[in-house]
Design a protein around this motif. Structure first.
Motif, mmCIF file in Angstrom:
data_model
loop_
_atom_site.group_PDB
_atom_site.id
_atom_site.type_symbol
_atom_site.label_atom_id
_atom_site.label_comp_id
_atom_site.label_asym_id
_atom_site.label_seq_id
_atom_site.Cartn_x
_atom_site.Cartn_y
_atom_site.Cartn_z
ATOM 1 N N MET A 1 34.802 41.896 39.296
ATOM 2 C CA MET A 1 34.046 41.977 40.534
ATOM 3 C C MET A 1 33.102 43.177 40.496
ATOM 4 S SD MET A 1 36.767 40.987 43.511
ATOM 5 C CE MET A 1 37.460 39.333 43.599
ATOM 6 N N ASP A 97 42.038 42.093 54.808
ATOM 7 C CA ASP A 97 41.065 41.969 53.727
ATOM 8 C C ASP A 97 39.997 43.062 53.797
ATOM 9 O OD1 ASP A 97 40.100 40.653 51.440
ATOM 10 O OD2 ASP A 97 38.612 39.547 52.609
ATOM 11 N N SER A 180 37.816 42.523 50.219
ATOM 12 C CA SER A 180 36.422 42.116 50.417
ATOM 13 C C SER A 180 35.513 43.263 50.828
ATOM 14 C CB SER A 180 36.336 41.001 51.463
ATOM 15 O OG SER A 180 36.913 39.819 50.968
ATOM 16 N N GLU A 237 31.317 46.546 49.179
ATOM 17 C CA GLU A 237 31.732 45.142 49.142
ATOM 18 C C GLU A 237 31.622 44.593 47.723
ATOM 19 O OE1 GLU A 237 30.373 42.528 52.428
ATOM 20 O OE2 GLU A 237 28.939 44.132 52.856
ATOM 21 N N ASP A 238 32.254 43.461 47.499
ATOM 22 C CA ASP A 238 32.015 42.701 46.280
ATOM 23 C C ASP A 238 30.655 42.038 46.376
ATOM 24 O OD1 ASP A 238 32.743 41.146 43.798
ATOM 25 O OD2 ASP A 238 32.554 39.500 45.245
ATOM 26 N N GLU A 240 29.233 39.277 45.165
ATOM 27 C CA GLU A 240 29.161 37.850 45.485
ATOM 28 C C GLU A 240 29.543 37.582 46.939
ATOM 29 O OE1 GLU A 240 31.311 35.443 42.759
ATOM 30 O OE2 GLU A 240 30.141 36.063 41.000
ATOM 31 N N LYS A 241 30.569 38.282 47.421
ATOM 32 C CA LYS A 241 30.992 38.071 48.802
ATOM 33 C C LYS A 241 29.956 38.612 49.785
ATOM 34 C CE LYS A 241 35.926 38.118 47.675
ATOM 35 N NZ LYS A 241 37.209 38.837 47.812
ATOM 36 N N ALA A 244 27.251 36.088 49.919
ATOM 37 C CA ALA A 244 27.708 34.871 50.580
ATOM 38 C C ALA A 244 27.706 35.014 52.101
ATOM 39 C CB ALA A 244 29.101 34.498 50.086
ATOM 40 N N ARG A 245 28.025 36.204 52.592
ATOM 41 C CA ARG A 245 28.041 36.400 54.044
ATOM 42 C C ARG A 245 26.664 36.763 54.586
ATOM 43 N NH1 ARG A 245 27.412 41.250 56.170
ATOM 44 N NH2 ARG A 245 27.698 43.106 54.883
#
Length: 403
Positions: A1, A97, A180, A237-238, A240-241, A244-245
């Motif tokens: 990650m 999370d 996350s 944060e990660d 990709e996450k 995505a958000r």
């Protein structure tokens, strides 16, 4: 990650809020001035980097004010700013999370002094029940996690100035383990009479009374630093996450981190700052030639400045990389100082400009350091931030632009 920073909230003596701080830093605005939080006329230290124009009642609910030290009030509001900056307010999330990891050094000194004075002058029944936690090093982590309902991994790191980088490295570990989002950073307010008195014996403070010459790291006239209050909070944060958000922006990647510890004085061992830098670069998979700027620790004493200059020259070669110390405008903020440098480094990457080291006119290491004394334009893709704490702590953090 891949751990990235998506939100920043800055409290600095030369600017409240990220953009105000950045504008004034590029302008060379000095946030150091006479101590006004108490009568310092009897102290050898007359100057500090103070936060001005902050009223906690305008930003926090009234119930929090009597139970929090000034540094915690800073941390809570800076976290609010960082969350808003990341576009992460109002989202539904699993409380387990999201985590909180902060750095501290002084703790809630001002709150603690007030309650001890009440104990001595009025008796134990006049000591606030909030004294049980408001002074504690971990209180910022606790208050942020409660206010934000973040019940994931939490903690505090106490390694003085280096702690501001160590805790960002800790946040990256949590992200890599699957959390996350992590709120991280450091915040200090060690400007009460007791707090300042506790710092004087270190031998590292400047006793000059002129705000433009009191703190001169890497200068022939260096004789100590100026203390300050403030710091920065960030959202990690990660990658990709975050995408995505729909994160509002991605300032940069935490590409590399390392920490070392100097051997005991007199043991014959050398300074371990260069080893920390080299390990952080190796962790990032980068060479020294790929670093565009170094944000220096800049202790402001001749011996410590010489050790840092030697370490940077060892890793990068003579004048091998631009070096800057914008903390000459704020003073040293203990565990809050390195997060402010990280914020400045990320903004330098964003805007393609290196902030200046102000007031230094008689460079002590002109053959070794390419010291940036005026804002310097140019692409910045990779930045190194270094920090050292009392008693031998060294930390190095590599930040990289995200494509």
């Amino acid at each position: 990650m891949t751990a990235v920073i998506t939100g920043i909230g800055v409290f600095a003596p030369n600017g409240l809020g990220t953009e105000e701080f950045w504008k004034r830093t590029l302008d060379g605005t000095n946030g150091i001035g006479p101590i006004t939080r108490f009568d310092a006329s009897g102290y050898p230290v007359q100057l500090a980097g103070e936060i001005e124009g902050f009223d906690p009642a305008e930003h926090l609910p009234g119930r929090l004010l009597p139970q929090t030290d000034r540094m915690t009030q800073f941390a809570l509001v800076a976290t609010d700013w960082a969350m808003a900056d990341a576009g992460a307010d109002g989202e539904d999330f699993d409380p387990f999370d999201r985590g909180v990891a902060t750095a501290s050094s002084a703790g809630g000194f001002e709150f603690g002094q007030k309650e001890l004075q009440a104990l001595w002058s009025q008796g134990p029944e006049h000591v606030s029940v909030y004294q049980s936690f408001a002074w504690f090093y971990a209180v910022n982590t606790g208050q942020i996690s409660i206010r934000r309902n973040m019940r994931g991994p939490t903690g505090v790191i106490v390694t003085e100035q280096a702690g501001g980088l160590d805790v960002i490295g800790q946040a990256r570990r949590h992200i890599r383990r699957g959390t996350s989002m992590v709120v991280t950073g450091g915040m200090e307010s060690p400007l009460s009479p007791w707090a300042v008195a506790a710092q004087v014996p270190s031998g590292r403070l400047s006793f000059r009374g002129d705000a433009d010459t009191a703190y001169l790291p890497f200068d022939e006239r260096a004789q100590g630093c100026v203390v300050g209050e403030g710091g920065a909070m960030m959202i990690v944060e990660d990658l990709e996450k975050a995408r995505a958000r729909g994160a509002a922006q991605i300032y940069g990647e935490i590409a590399g981190y390392a920490a070392t510890f100097d051997p005991r004085p007199g043991s014959g061992g050398g300074n371990r700052l260069a080893a920390a830098i080299e390990a952080a670069l190796a962790d990032a998979g980068l060479t020294a030639a790929e670093v565009d700027v170094v944000f220096a620790d800049a202790a402001g004493t001749p011996e410590l400045d010489a050790a840092e200059a030697a370490a940077l020259t060892e890793v990068f070669g003579p004048r091998g990389v631009p070096v800057t110390a914008p903390k000459t405008m704020t003073g040293r903020l203990s565990s809050g100082g390195a997060p402010v440098d990280v914020a400045a480094a990320l903004l330098a990457i964003r805007d393609g400009v290196i902030p200046p080291t102000v007031h230094v006119t008689r460079e002590a290491f002109p053959d070794g350091l390419d010291l940036v004394r005026e804002a310097r334009q140019g692409a910045v893709r990779t930045a190194l931030v270094v920090a050292r704490g009392h008693h031998g702590f060294n930390a190095a953090l590599v930040l990289r632009a995200v494509s």
